[in-house]
Design an enzyme around this catalytic site. Structure first.
Site, PDB file in Angstrom:
ATOM      1  N   SER A  37       0.846  -1.191   0.000  1.00 42.51           N
ATOM      2  CA  SER A  37       0.000   0.000   0.000  1.00 42.51           C
ATOM      3  C   SER A  37       0.881   1.240   0.000  1.00 42.51           C
ATOM      4  O   SER A  37       2.110   1.163   0.018  1.00 42.51           O
ATOM      5  CB  SER A  37      -0.922   0.006   1.217  1.00 42.51           C
ATOM      6  OG  SER A  37      -0.162   0.114   2.416  1.00 42.51           O
ATOM      7  N   LYS A  38       0.230   2.403   0.016  1.00 43.21           N
ATOM      8  CA  LYS A  38       0.966   3.664  -0.031  1.00 43.21           C
ATOM      9  C   LYS A  38       1.908   3.826   1.151  1.00 43.21           C
ATOM     10  O   LYS A  38       2.946   4.481   1.047  1.00 43.21           O
ATOM     11  CB  LYS A  38      -0.023   4.826  -0.074  1.00 43.21           C
ATOM     12  CG  LYS A  38      -0.773   4.933  -1.381  1.00 43.21           C
ATOM     13  CD  LYS A  38      -1.713   6.124  -1.378  1.00 43.21           C
ATOM     14  CE  LYS A  38      -2.465   6.230  -2.700  1.00 43.21           C
ATOM     15  NZ  LYS A  38      -3.404   7.373  -2.704  1.00 43.21           N
ATOM     16  N   ARG A  39       1.552   3.246   2.287  1.00 36.95           N
ATOM     17  CA  ARG A  39       2.416   3.435   3.450  1.00 36.95           C
ATOM     18  C   ARG A  39       3.747   2.693   3.310  1.00 36.95           C
ATOM     19  O   ARG A  39       4.670   2.929   4.089  1.00 36.95           O
ATOM     20  CB  ARG A  39       1.696   2.999   4.726  1.00 36.95           C
ATOM     21  CG  ARG A  39       1.377   1.518   4.795  1.00 36.95           C
ATOM     22  CD  ARG A  39       0.537   1.200   6.028  1.00 36.95           C
ATOM     23  NE  ARG A  39       0.200  -0.202   6.129  1.00 36.95           N
ATOM     24  CZ  ARG A  39       1.013  -1.129   6.591  1.00 36.95           C
ATOM     25  NH1 ARG A  39       2.220  -0.798   7.010  1.00 36.95           N
ATOM     26  NH2 ARG A  39       0.627  -2.382   6.655  1.00 36.95           N
ATOM     27  N   HIS A  40       3.855   1.811   2.309  1.00 34.57           N
ATOM     28  CA  HIS A  40       5.124   1.134   2.056  1.00 34.57           C
ATOM     29  C   HIS A  40       6.019   1.945   1.121  1.00 34.57           C
ATOM     30  O   HIS A  40       7.120   1.517   0.773  1.00 34.57           O
ATOM     31  CB  HIS A  40       4.888  -0.256   1.438  1.00 34.57           C
ATOM     32  CG  HIS A  40       4.196  -1.210   2.362  1.00 34.57           C
ATOM     33  ND1 HIS A  40       2.905  -1.641   2.159  1.00 34.57           N
ATOM     34  CD2 HIS A  40       4.599  -1.787   3.516  1.00 34.57           C
ATOM     35  CE1 HIS A  40       2.557  -2.462   3.129  1.00 34.57           C
ATOM     36  NE2 HIS A  40       3.573  -2.568   3.965  1.00 34.57           N
ATOM     37  N   GLY A  41       5.546   3.102   0.693  1.00 33.89           N
ATOM     38  CA  GLY A  41       6.338   3.927  -0.218  1.00 33.89           C
ATOM     39  C   GLY A  41       5.631   4.085  -1.548  1.00 33.89           C
ATOM     40  O   GLY A  41       4.414   4.008  -1.644  1.00 33.89           O
TER      41      GLY A  41
END
Length: 464
Positions: A245-249
């Site tokens: 997801s976005k929180r992984h970059g």
């Protein structure tokens, strides 16, 4: 193959093309190319409230950057509304679909009552026509939805290309809505009509679509359409084991272009996320096409590994010609406001520094010293530009002002200066790097200096 292979990718333009969809596109493209078939791009834009032209443009740009060329499309679902309505009317006439006048409040109450009885919430078929059944009175002024008349008994079974045989009972499926009150069709219905009309033979997609597949198969059978073969690939997980997801970059494909990755590296790396060919880790597009026959797709989720991607990208950079790299690096300079595209030495600079870099951004970082002024760190100046070295640096500067400007002559001048001042190579090389390059470590100092304009080197050595 008994029919021509035709695959598709059908992203929704509610966001940019993300890595999972890009991998699905890659698998579909490679499978079609392997079998000499067709690859189709379809834009599923019926979610009018969330779809944007910017997202459409980004999707097409990402496909172009990855060089996943499509043979047909892009098709847009919003341009096919008349076709969907035609099929809805056909199904209503044939009895495989019906009007339902349930209000949202009735549906909520229906589900609440089912939950209270410990049942799975589902539409109870109250508007489904059956022999001898009396339907409720049609409410005045209310526009109905159209529901698909799903079979009540039996199973849906298909042999998944990834997961093997899958069977789902029709009793687990209710009569899904295929057309909303305003006349717009729903996702599962559009997909079916599109795959039917476009003669899609194989559908590769994420395994979050497994629950949609039996519904789509039943609609296709009701229409008398030939079924595609389905393959559901597991999700890509982040480094922590959760869904990427976005929180992984960065998860948008074009962010990786901006980050200095080459499309061949992304294709190589994405292909290995959920597919393998023996122990081969590095391969080109021609090899991928030759090997990708639909077998060896993994049943377990793949995990994103940024370090592995960097390793693959470094390999591709190293094996890309300097003539190809130079304009790509120039684009990164342009994004920084640095005009380097016309530099005659840019190819030579790429040749000298590319082995040290995992991305084009890193390569541009290295080459920046040739195009903008450097600011050596005070601690580096103090450590390497000492009183013991300054006389030699001044003498070397005088030599460099007179010689032919090439690597060999520069190397000879450095050696002669070392000999006359009783110094060792690291002493003067480190000082030269700090003053001219603004950093302590570089490739061979004679090769590095030779690619600078003579005037730049002399100016940066002024005042030692």
């Amino acid at each position: 193959m008994t029919r021509r292979v035709r695959t598709r990718i059908a992203p929704s333009p509610t966001g940019f093309l993300h890595l999972g969809t890009a991998r699905t596109a890659l698998f579909s493209w490679a499978f079609a190319r392997h079998h000499g078939g067709d690859f189709i791009l379809r834009i599923e834009d019926t979610d009018v409230a969330r779809s944007t032209q910017e997202a459409v443009d980004q999707i097409i740009a990402a496909m172009k950057w990855l060089r996943l060329d499509y043979d047909e499309g892009p098709y847009y679902q919003m341009q096919r509304l008349d076709r969907y309505r035609q099929v809805v009317e056909q199904m209503l006439a044939e009895g495989s679909a019906y009007h339902c006048y349930c209000t949202p409040e009735e549906l909520d109450a229906m589900r609440e009552a089912q939950r209270a009885r410990g049942e799975k919430p589902r539409y109870d078929g109250r508007w489904r026509p059956e022999p001898g059944k009396t339907l409720p009175a049609v409410p005045d002024g209310m526009k109905p939805v159209v529901r698909f008349r799903n079979p009540l008994d039996g199973d849906v079974t298909w042999n998944d290309m990834v997961k093997g045989p899958i069977t789902i009972s029709n009793r687990e499926l209710d009569d899904l809505i295929i057309c909303r009150p305003d006349g717009t069709p729903t996702y599962n219905f559009c997909v079916v009509v599109d795959d039917w009309d476009m003669q899609i033979s194989h559908v590769l997609r994420g395994d979050d679509h497994v629950n949609n597949t039996p519904r789509q198969i039943n609609i296709l059978r009701a229409l008398g359409a030939e079924l595609p073969q389905y393959g559901h690939v597991p999700m890509i997980l982040g480094p922590d084991g959760d869904k990427l997801s976005k929180r992984h970059g960065a998860v948008s494909v074009m962010q990786y272009q901006e980050g200095g990755y080459l499309p061949d590296a992304m294709v190589n790396y994405l292909a290995r996320l959920g597919w393998s060919h023996g122990d081969d880790e590095l391969f080109d597009r021609d090899q991928l096409i030759a090997w990708f026959d639909g077998a060896h797709l993994a049943r377990s989720p793949a995990q994103w590994d940024a370090a592995k991607l960097n390793w693959v990208n470094a390999h591709v950079i190293k094996n890309t010609s300097d003539a190809e790299l130079a304009p790509l690096v120039a684009q990164h300079f342009a994004a920084r406001g640095i005009a380097a595209a016309a530099a005659p030495t840019l190819e030579a600079l790429c040749a000298l520094f590319k082995d040290r870099c995992a991305t084009l951004v890193e390569l541009a970082d290295w080459l920046g010293m040739y195009f903008v002024e450097v600011s050596p760190r005070e601690e580096d100046l103090a450590q390497h530009v000492t009183d013991a070295v300054r006389p030699a640096l001044r003498a070397l500067r005088d030599r460099l002002a007179e010689i032919d400007w090439d690597k060999g002559t520069i190397a000879s001048s450095i050696k002669e200066t070392l000999a006359s001042h009783g110094l060792k190579m690291p002493q003067i090389a480190h000082a030269l790097r700090v003053l001219v390059c603004g950093r302590v470590q570089t490739p061979s100092i004679d090769a590095v200096l030779a690619l600078f304009p003579r005037e730049t080197v002399l100016r940066r050595l002024q005042g030692v």
